[in-house]
Design a protein around this motif. Structure first.
Motif, PDB file in Angstrom:
ATOM      1  N   ASP A 265       0.871  -1.180   0.000  1.00  0.00           N
ATOM      2  CA  ASP A 265       0.000   0.000   0.000  1.00  0.00           C
ATOM      3  C   ASP A 265       0.909   1.233   0.000  1.00  0.00           C
ATOM      4  OD1 ASP A 265      -1.820   1.987   0.366  1.00  0.00           O
ATOM      5  OD2 ASP A 265      -2.791   1.105   2.137  1.00  0.00           O
ATOM      6  N   VAL A 266       1.472   1.521  -1.183  1.00  0.00           N
ATOM      7  CA  VAL A 266       2.487   2.579  -1.273  1.00  0.00           C
ATOM      8  C   VAL A 266       1.894   3.939  -0.890  1.00  0.00           C
ATOM      9  CG1 VAL A 266       4.042   3.794  -2.860  1.00  0.00           C
ATOM     10  CG2 VAL A 266       3.878   1.305  -2.944  1.00  0.00           C
ATOM     11  N   SER A 267       0.620   4.194  -1.241  1.00  0.00           N
ATOM     12  CA  SER A 267       0.018   5.503  -0.907  1.00  0.00           C
ATOM     13  C   SER A 267       0.057   5.741   0.597  1.00  0.00           C
ATOM     14  CB  SER A 267      -1.451   5.572  -1.330  1.00  0.00           C
ATOM     15  OG  SER A 267      -1.568   5.302  -2.671  1.00  0.00           O
ATOM     16  N   ALA A 268      -0.347   4.714   1.355  1.00  0.00           N
ATOM     17  CA  ALA A 268      -0.399   4.882   2.811  1.00  0.00           C
ATOM     18  C   ALA A 268       1.015   5.039   3.381  1.00  0.00           C
ATOM     19  CB  ALA A 268      -1.102   3.676   3.448  1.00  0.00           C
ATOM     20  N   LEU A 269       1.962   4.280   2.838  1.00  0.00           N
ATOM     21  CA  LEU A 269       3.338   4.366   3.346  1.00  0.00           C
ATOM     22  C   LEU A 269       3.950   5.728   3.000  1.00  0.00           C
ATOM     23  CD1 LEU A 269       4.643   0.772   2.481  1.00  0.00           C
ATOM     24  CD2 LEU A 269       3.549   1.578   4.590  1.00  0.00           C
ATOM     25  N   ALA A 270       3.634   6.212   1.792  1.00  0.00           N
ATOM     26  CA  ALA A 270       4.159   7.526   1.379  1.00  0.00           C
ATOM     27  C   ALA A 270       3.615   8.614   2.299  1.00  0.00           C
ATOM     28  CB  ALA A 270       3.783   7.810  -0.074  1.00  0.00           C
ATOM     29  N   ALA A 271       2.338   8.481   2.686  1.00  0.00           N
ATOM     30  CA  ALA A 271       1.750   9.503   3.573  1.00  0.00           C
ATOM     31  C   ALA A 271       2.485   9.520   4.914  1.00  0.00           C
ATOM     32  CB  ALA A 271       0.257   9.221   3.765  1.00  0.00           C
ATOM     33  N   VAL A 272       2.779   8.338   5.450  1.00  0.00           N
ATOM     34  CA  VAL A 272       3.499   8.263   6.732  1.00  0.00           C
ATOM     35  C   VAL A 272       4.883   8.912   6.585  1.00  0.00           C
ATOM     36  CG1 VAL A 272       4.570   6.678   8.401  1.00  0.00           C
ATOM     37  CG2 VAL A 272       2.290   6.164   7.475  1.00  0.00           C
TER      38      VAL A 272
ATOM     39  N   GLY B 111      -5.980   1.487 -12.543  1.00  0.00           N
ATOM     40  CA  GLY B 111      -5.930   1.248 -11.100  1.00  0.00           C
ATOM     41  C   GLY B 111      -4.856   2.015 -10.369  1.00  0.00           C
ATOM     42  N   ALA B 112      -4.067   2.847 -11.070  1.00  0.00           N
ATOM     43  CA  ALA B 112      -3.037   3.679 -10.418  1.00  0.00           C
ATOM     44  C   ALA B 112      -2.198   2.875  -9.438  1.00  0.00           C
ATOM     45  CB  ALA B 112      -3.695   4.882  -9.724  1.00  0.00           C
ATOM     46  N   ARG B 113      -1.622   1.767  -9.939  1.00  0.00           N
ATOM     47  CA  ARG B 113      -0.865   0.891  -9.037  1.00  0.00           C
ATOM     48  C   ARG B 113       0.648   1.089  -9.104  1.00  0.00           C
ATOM     49  NH1 ARG B 113      -4.783  -4.283  -9.740  1.00  0.00           N
ATOM     50  NH2 ARG B 113      -5.010  -3.377 -11.800  1.00  0.00           N
ATOM     51  N   HIS B 114       1.109   1.930 -10.033  1.00  0.00           N
ATOM     52  CA  HIS B 114       2.557   2.181 -10.091  1.00  0.00           C
ATOM     53  C   HIS B 114       2.938   3.092  -8.912  1.00  0.00           C
ATOM     54  CE1 HIS B 114       6.452   3.641 -11.521  1.00  0.00           C
ATOM     55  NE2 HIS B 114       6.454   2.638 -12.389  1.00  0.00           N
ATOM     56  N   PRO B 115       4.102   2.847  -8.273  1.00  0.00           N
ATOM     57  CA  PRO B 115       4.482   3.659  -7.103  1.00  0.00           C
ATOM     58  C   PRO B 115       4.524   5.164  -7.379  1.00  0.00           C
ATOM     59  CG  PRO B 115       5.950   1.772  -7.314  1.00  0.00           C
ATOM     60  CD  PRO B 115       5.060   1.745  -8.515  1.00  0.00           C
ATOM     61  N   LEU B 116       4.824   5.546  -8.636  1.00  0.00           N
ATOM     62  CA  LEU B 116       4.813   6.980  -8.969  1.00  0.00           C
ATOM     63  C   LEU B 116       3.434   7.579  -8.792  1.00  0.00           C
ATOM     64  CD1 LEU B 116       6.757   7.325 -12.346  1.00  0.00           C
ATOM     65  CD2 LEU B 116       7.356   8.418 -10.181  1.00  0.00           C
ATOM     66  N   GLU B 117       2.420   6.761  -9.086  1.00  0.00           N
ATOM     67  CA  GLU B 117       1.030   7.243  -8.978  1.00  0.00           C
ATOM     68  C   GLU B 117       0.552   7.215  -7.542  1.00  0.00           C
ATOM     69  OE1 GLU B 117      -1.252   5.598 -12.763  1.00  0.00           O
ATOM     70  OE2 GLU B 117       0.093   4.100 -11.917  1.00  0.00           O
ATOM     71  N   GLN B 118       1.378   6.633  -6.653  1.00  0.00           N
ATOM     72  CA  GLN B 118       0.959   6.476  -5.263  1.00  0.00           C
ATOM     73  C   GLN B 118       1.815   7.289  -4.300  1.00  0.00           C
ATOM     74  OE1 GLN B 118       0.711   2.272  -4.394  1.00  0.00           O
ATOM     75  NE2 GLN B 118      -1.243   2.207  -5.427  1.00  0.00           N
ATOM     76  N   GLY B 119       2.623   8.187  -4.838  1.00  0.00           N
ATOM     77  CA  GLY B 119       3.315   9.118  -3.947  1.00  0.00           C
ATOM     78  C   GLY B 119       4.745   8.765  -3.599  1.00  0.00           C
ATOM     79  N   ALA B 120       5.334   7.725  -4.207  1.00  0.00           N
ATOM     80  CA  ALA B 120       6.747   7.429  -3.925  1.00  0.00           C
ATOM     81  C   ALA B 120       7.623   8.542  -4.482  1.00  0.00           C
ATOM     82  CB  ALA B 120       7.140   6.098  -4.550  1.00  0.00           C
ATOM     83  N   ASP B 121       8.783   8.760  -3.860  1.00  0.00           N
ATOM     84  CA  ASP B 121       9.656   9.862  -4.270  1.00  0.00           C
ATOM     85  C   ASP B 121      10.703   9.442  -5.286  1.00  0.00           C
ATOM     86  OD1 ASP B 121       8.725  12.027  -2.361  1.00  0.00           O
ATOM     87  OD2 ASP B 121       9.021  10.309  -1.048  1.00  0.00           O
TER      88      ASP B 121
END
Ligand SMILES: Cc1ncc(COP(=O)(O)O)c(C=O)c1O
Length: 432
Positions: free
Chosen positions: A166-173, A196-206
């Protein structure tokens, strides 16, 4: 979309130029690809200081991935992982990274080369070596309880079995605490082109690395370093150059270049068809009694004795990505999904086996010295049994999947022995 590198190497190959330069084959075919295998001649640009065709091609890749910047690697995600760590550690202290324990061995070599020390987020009970679920609340706890601060958090998603974090949630933390999230997405380049926006770039990874060669139509070695946070753009080329050859392969560059045009064209539609074929195949195998793991949409992971299942596939002329003691992994793309859907069920037939025993629990070895100290220290190889109690000198892995059971600098505990046996590790490098 333009294909400036491919156009250049093709023009050069057709020009009949007398090649008074490297490489030594001079374009004369033995394999057949030598004509396109050039060096950084005039007009071919320079990978680590691009101003021409490579710059244009990387701009195309940046556009297709919609990143802040996408840079090429001709030496796989391994090179990108080293560059990601070097970038994240720049100007940061302490040089510690909080990482999921299922990190690929290239993460360990990156730590050694960059002088970073990992602290581990451990897998949940029953997950074994290859997966490491990191829940946001686990990450919060680990960050809050840490005695020292971290330079970055590092996770692997998809993992080797295709399980997504769950990269989005981890990126938020991470972002609440001002930390960058680095994602090893070596197995997930294709996710950017699936719904489904499942690539880490789409989920907030740096910072994200993708092995283009694993899931896209790109030659082996082709990979991307994606940058989302603009602070990592300056110096990124320099960090890639630090860990790369000064003779990048133009075959690989041309292949990455050509892939941009395919991704901007009809390839996403072909990927959508492949996802449907893969879903059909998964359902058929489930109906035959095979237990599947919830994996990314273009991967089928069966919980079974992978060695036996692979033997059945091989009798019908098929080769899996991975056949381990408790899993069989099949990787599909538009190039093979329809054929796999038709042929795999017949080869595997109904599942008649009991589910495999879960892997032995992962030990939590004591760290005796840093990864860097251990990796560069004098070492010797010894049988796994004789290594118990000694300090691990190199990541102890079965390859694939190249996820270490014990990492360099850790004392090898007795509990590691069942895992060595389970994954077929017979010899271990230990410090002298
Ligand atoms: C999870 C993971 N990360 C990184 C790598 C290294 O990628 P590459 O082979 O592109 O250097 C691999 C290779 O298999 C991998 O499985």
């Amino acid at each position: 979309m333009t294909t400036p590198i491919l156009d250049f190497v093709r023009r050069y190959a057709d020009s009949g130029t007398l090649r008074l330069h490297m490489p030594g084959h001079k374009g004369v075919p033995t394999l057949g690809c030598e004509g396109l295998d050039i060096t950084e001649v005039a007009g071919a640009d320079s990978l680590y200081a691009p101003t021409g065709v490579i710059r244009e091609s990387e701009a195309n890749a940046t556009a297709v991935f919609a990143s802040r910047a996408t840079l090429y690697s001709t030496e796989g995600s391994s090179q990108c992982i080293r560059a990601m760590l070097a970038l994240a550690l720049r100007e940061r202290k302490p040089k510690r990274i909080l990482a999921g324990r299922n990190a690929h061995r290239s993460f360990l070599s990156a730590c050694a080369l960059c002088g970073a020390e990992p602290d581990w987020l451990w897998p949940e009970a029953g997950e074994g070596l290859l997966s490491c679920t990191v829940r946001p609340e686990t990450l919060v706890r680990a960050l809050d309880e840490a005695a020292t601060g971290y330079a970055a958090v590092y996770v692997t998603s998809p993992d080797y079995l295709g399980r997504l974090a769950d990269v989005s949630a981890l990126a938020a933390v991470c972002h609440e605490r001002g930390l960058p999230l680095l994602v090893d997405n070596a197995h997930g380049a294709c996710l950017r082109f699936l719904p489904g926006a499942r690539h880490p770039l789409e989920q907030g990874a740096d910072l994200v690395c993708d092995s283009a060669h694993k899931t896209l139509p790109v030659l082996t070695g082709g990979a991307y370093l994606h940058i989302a946070d603009p602070c990592f753009v300056p110096g990124a080329k320099q960090m890639l150059a630090l860990f790369g050859s000064t003779s990048p392969s133009y075959l690989i560059l041309a292949s990455l270049d050509a892939c941009n045009a395919r991704l901007a064209g009809d390839y996403p539609m072909l990927l959508a068809d492949a996802v449907r074929d893969t879903a059909d195949l998964r359902r058929t195998l489930q109906a035959l009694g095979w237990e599947t793991v919830d994996a990314d949409p273009l991967r089928i992971t069966l919980r079974c004795d992978g060695t036996k299942a692979a033997a059945r596939l091989r009798t019908q002329g098929m080769e899996p990505e991975y056949a381990g003691p408790d899993a069989l992994v099949l990787m599909l793309t538009p190039e093979n999904a329809a054929a796999a859907r038709a042929r795999v069920p017949e080869a595997l037939g109904p599942c008649r086996e009991a589910p495999p025993a879960p892997p032995p629990p992962l030990p939590r070895p004591e760290r005796v010295c840093t990864v860097r100290e251990a990796l560069f220290a004098p070492q010797t190889s010894c049988p796994a049994q004789a290594a118990i109690g000694r300090i691990c000198g190199a990541p102890t892995v079965a390859c694939p999947p190249a996820v270490p059971i014990v990492t360099a600098g850790e004392r090898i505990p007795e509990q590691a022995l069942p895992l060595f046996q389970y994954y077929g590790v017979e010899t271990v490098d230990v410090l002298l």
